[in-house]
Design a protein around this motif. Sequence first.
Motif, PDB file in Angstrom:
ATOM      1  N   LEU A 156       0.801  -1.220   0.000  1.00 22.96           N
ATOM      2  CA  LEU A 156       0.000   0.000   0.000  1.00 22.96           C
ATOM      3  C   LEU A 156       0.838   1.276   0.000  1.00 22.96           C
ATOM      4  O   LEU A 156       0.290   2.365  -0.186  1.00 22.96           O
ATOM      5  CB  LEU A 156      -0.922   0.006   1.231  1.00 22.96           C
ATOM      6  CG  LEU A 156      -2.000  -1.090   1.247  1.00 22.96           C
ATOM      7  CD1 LEU A 156      -2.614  -1.212   2.631  1.00 22.96           C
ATOM      8  CD2 LEU A 156      -3.085  -0.785   0.214  1.00 22.96           C
ATOM      9  N   ALA A 157       2.129   1.151   0.200  1.00 27.37           N
ATOM     10  CA  ALA A 157       2.984   2.329   0.360  1.00 27.37           C
ATOM     11  C   ALA A 157       2.963   3.242  -0.871  1.00 27.37           C
ATOM     12  O   ALA A 157       3.116   4.460  -0.743  1.00 27.37           O
ATOM     13  CB  ALA A 157       4.419   1.899   0.670  1.00 27.37           C
ATOM     14  N   GLU A 158       2.765   2.675  -2.044  1.00 28.08           N
ATOM     15  CA  GLU A 158       2.810   3.497  -3.262  1.00 28.08           C
ATOM     16  C   GLU A 158       1.675   4.521  -3.312  1.00 28.08           C
ATOM     17  O   GLU A 158       1.715   5.465  -4.112  1.00 28.08           O
ATOM     18  CB  GLU A 158       2.752   2.624  -4.503  1.00 28.08           C
ATOM     19  CG  GLU A 158       1.452   1.882  -4.704  1.00 28.08           C
ATOM     20  CD  GLU A 158       1.437   1.079  -6.005  1.00 28.08           C
ATOM     21  OE1 GLU A 158       1.258   1.701  -7.075  1.00 28.08           O
ATOM     22  OE2 GLU A 158       1.633  -0.145  -5.930  1.00 28.08           O
ATOM     23  N   TYR A 159       0.675   4.368  -2.439  1.00 27.16           N
ATOM     24  CA  TYR A 159      -0.449   5.300  -2.443  1.00 27.16           C
ATOM     25  C   TYR A 159      -0.253   6.450  -1.456  1.00 27.16           C
ATOM     26  O   TYR A 159      -1.194   7.171  -1.137  1.00 27.16           O
ATOM     27  CB  TYR A 159      -1.759   4.537  -2.178  1.00 27.16           C
ATOM     28  CG  TYR A 159      -1.963   3.464  -3.212  1.00 27.16           C
ATOM     29  CD1 TYR A 159      -2.234   3.799  -4.538  1.00 27.16           C
ATOM     30  CD2 TYR A 159      -1.808   2.120  -2.888  1.00 27.16           C
ATOM     31  CE1 TYR A 159      -2.381   2.822  -5.509  1.00 27.16           C
ATOM     32  CE2 TYR A 159      -1.955   1.134  -3.851  1.00 27.16           C
ATOM     33  CZ  TYR A 159      -2.241   1.494  -5.158  1.00 27.16           C
ATOM     34  OH  TYR A 159      -2.373   0.519  -6.131  1.00 27.16           O
ATOM     35  N   ASP A 160       0.988   6.607  -0.984  1.00 26.21           N
ATOM     36  CA  ASP A 160       1.391   7.765  -0.176  1.00 26.21           C
ATOM     37  C   ASP A 160       0.549   7.885   1.089  1.00 26.21           C
ATOM     38  O   ASP A 160      -0.276   8.792   1.244  1.00 26.21           O
ATOM     39  CB  ASP A 160       1.290   9.047  -1.012  1.00 26.21           C
ATOM     40  CG  ASP A 160       1.910  10.251  -0.307  1.00 26.21           C
ATOM     41  OD1 ASP A 160       2.727  10.059   0.613  1.00 26.21           O
ATOM     42  OD2 ASP A 160       1.568  11.388  -0.695  1.00 26.21           O
ATOM     43  N   LEU A 161       0.782   6.961   2.027  1.00 26.63           N
ATOM     44  CA  LEU A 161      -0.012   6.894   3.247  1.00 26.63           C
ATOM     45  C   LEU A 161       0.430   7.957   4.251  1.00 26.63           C
ATOM     46  O   LEU A 161       1.618   8.139   4.503  1.00 26.63           O
ATOM     47  CB  LEU A 161       0.108   5.514   3.879  1.00 26.63           C
ATOM     48  CG  LEU A 161      -0.307   4.321   2.998  1.00 26.63           C
ATOM     49  CD1 LEU A 161      -0.144   3.017   3.775  1.00 26.63           C
ATOM     50  CD2 LEU A 161      -1.731   4.484   2.487  1.00 26.63           C
ATOM     51  N   GLU A 162      -0.543   8.623   4.841  1.00 25.73           N
ATOM     52  CA  GLU A 162      -0.256   9.603   5.898  1.00 25.73           C
ATOM     53  C   GLU A 162       0.207   8.892   7.160  1.00 25.73           C
ATOM     54  O   GLU A 162       1.149   9.304   7.812  1.00 25.73           O
ATOM     55  CB  GLU A 162      -1.513  10.429   6.187  1.00 25.73           C
ATOM     56  CG  GLU A 162      -1.304  11.512   7.239  1.00 25.73           C
ATOM     57  CD  GLU A 162      -2.594  12.232   7.587  1.00 25.73           C
ATOM     58  OE1 GLU A 162      -2.523  13.421   7.950  1.00 25.73           O
ATOM     59  OE2 GLU A 162      -3.681  11.607   7.524  1.00 25.73           O
ATOM     60  N   TYR A 163      -0.506   7.834   7.543  1.00 31.39           N
ATOM     61  CA  TYR A 163      -0.085   6.962   8.643  1.00 31.39           C
ATOM     62  C   TYR A 163      -0.892   5.673   8.600  1.00 31.39           C
ATOM     63  O   TYR A 163      -1.875   5.566   7.861  1.00 31.39           O
ATOM     64  CB  TYR A 163      -0.174   7.645  10.013  1.00 31.39           C
ATOM     65  CG  TYR A 163      -1.552   8.059  10.502  1.00 31.39           C
ATOM     66  CD1 TYR A 163      -2.517   7.131  10.905  1.00 31.39           C
ATOM     67  CD2 TYR A 163      -1.879   9.412  10.633  1.00 31.39           C
ATOM     68  CE1 TYR A 163      -3.746   7.527  11.393  1.00 31.39           C
ATOM     69  CE2 TYR A 163      -3.123   9.818  11.112  1.00 31.39           C
ATOM     70  CZ  TYR A 163      -4.050   8.864  11.491  1.00 31.39           C
ATOM     71  OH  TYR A 163      -5.273   9.264  11.965  1.00 31.39           O
ATOM     72  N   ILE A 164      -0.453   4.697   9.405  1.00 33.00           N
ATOM     73  CA  ILE A 164      -1.124   3.404   9.522  1.00 33.00           C
ATOM     74  C   ILE A 164      -1.643   3.294  10.947  1.00 33.00           C
ATOM     75  O   ILE A 164      -0.868   3.358  11.908  1.00 33.00           O
ATOM     76  CB  ILE A 164      -0.154   2.240   9.253  1.00 33.00           C
ATOM     77  CG1 ILE A 164       0.562   2.428   7.912  1.00 33.00           C
ATOM     78  CG2 ILE A 164      -0.869   0.911   9.298  1.00 33.00           C
ATOM     79  CD1 ILE A 164       1.849   1.646   7.837  1.00 33.00           C
TER      80      ILE A 164
END
Length: 327
Positions: A156-164
């Motif tokens: 999922l990192a390629e979707y530019d995550l704000e946080y998990i």
Amino acid sequence: MTTPTLDELRTEAKVVSLPLRTRFRGIDTREALLLEGPRGWTEFSPFPEYDDREAATWLAAALDFGWNVPPAPARTRIPVNATIPAVPAASVTDVLARFDGCRTAKVKVAEPGQVLADDVARVRAVREAMGAEGRIRIDANGAWNLDEAEHAVHALAEYDLEYIEQPCMQLDELAELRRRIRYLDIPIAADESVRKAADPLEVARAGAADLLVVKAQPLGGVRAALRIVADAGLPAVVSSALDTSVGLAMGAALAAALPALDYDCGLGTASLLAADVTAETLVPAGGAIDVRRVDADPDLLSAHAAAPDRRDWWLARLERCHALLPS
């Protein structure tokens, strides 16, 4: 505060059952018990599966908000995120449309019965709908083990995550995951590790999270939550527990009183309800909600009154939880 007597609370209690627009947390309706105190309407709505001792903390929060003046606000509007349940990717656009002006979306992942490919498709759909400038955070509710979480983060990192949010339930796994993905510069937020922990500060001492997700009801009220944030020394985002607009007003009071508010808050969830207890719902407008008291509407309380057996269930729960409060 003098704790109201049980008879006082039972006399004023209103129990409602509100339909949801989309199945969320495995439920199609949200039940809540509402009370009117000297400071206004307040809410007691722990989920049915919570035991009495945990639910009593929610009652303490309700009484604090209904019987005490909340701390002085530092702001009058709270920026909020859209919340995307574990819906098919094709439904994402319709859900986002209910959150007017929201620049951030929290996407539920790790839903029982689904697979990682479902999560990837949902997050991809959110990114496509919000564009490059939208902010996306994901919430696994502690459903992954360490290796599953690491694998999912990379997917999922390629979707530019704000946080998990709460990828794993155990503190040691959170701390190890934080170490493993540090090079990706994706923060980890703790929710269940705060609100369901015997010691809500342990997650900060363990270095297992970069920020806290705090909720007014599960933490015992606005003041109790403020103390936890101050003692933890970590940034905080205020969220809801799928409350009615009355409960969301409590969350807004908490967010308004925080010295700093670096993240959009999860207080726009009235948009997930198909009905509410007030005509002046606390839904996002221009990406934010107002900090204000919410008055329950007698006609809506009557229209959405829970069935007699469910009302009896909530009143019995109220009695048991009231007995657990400090005198």
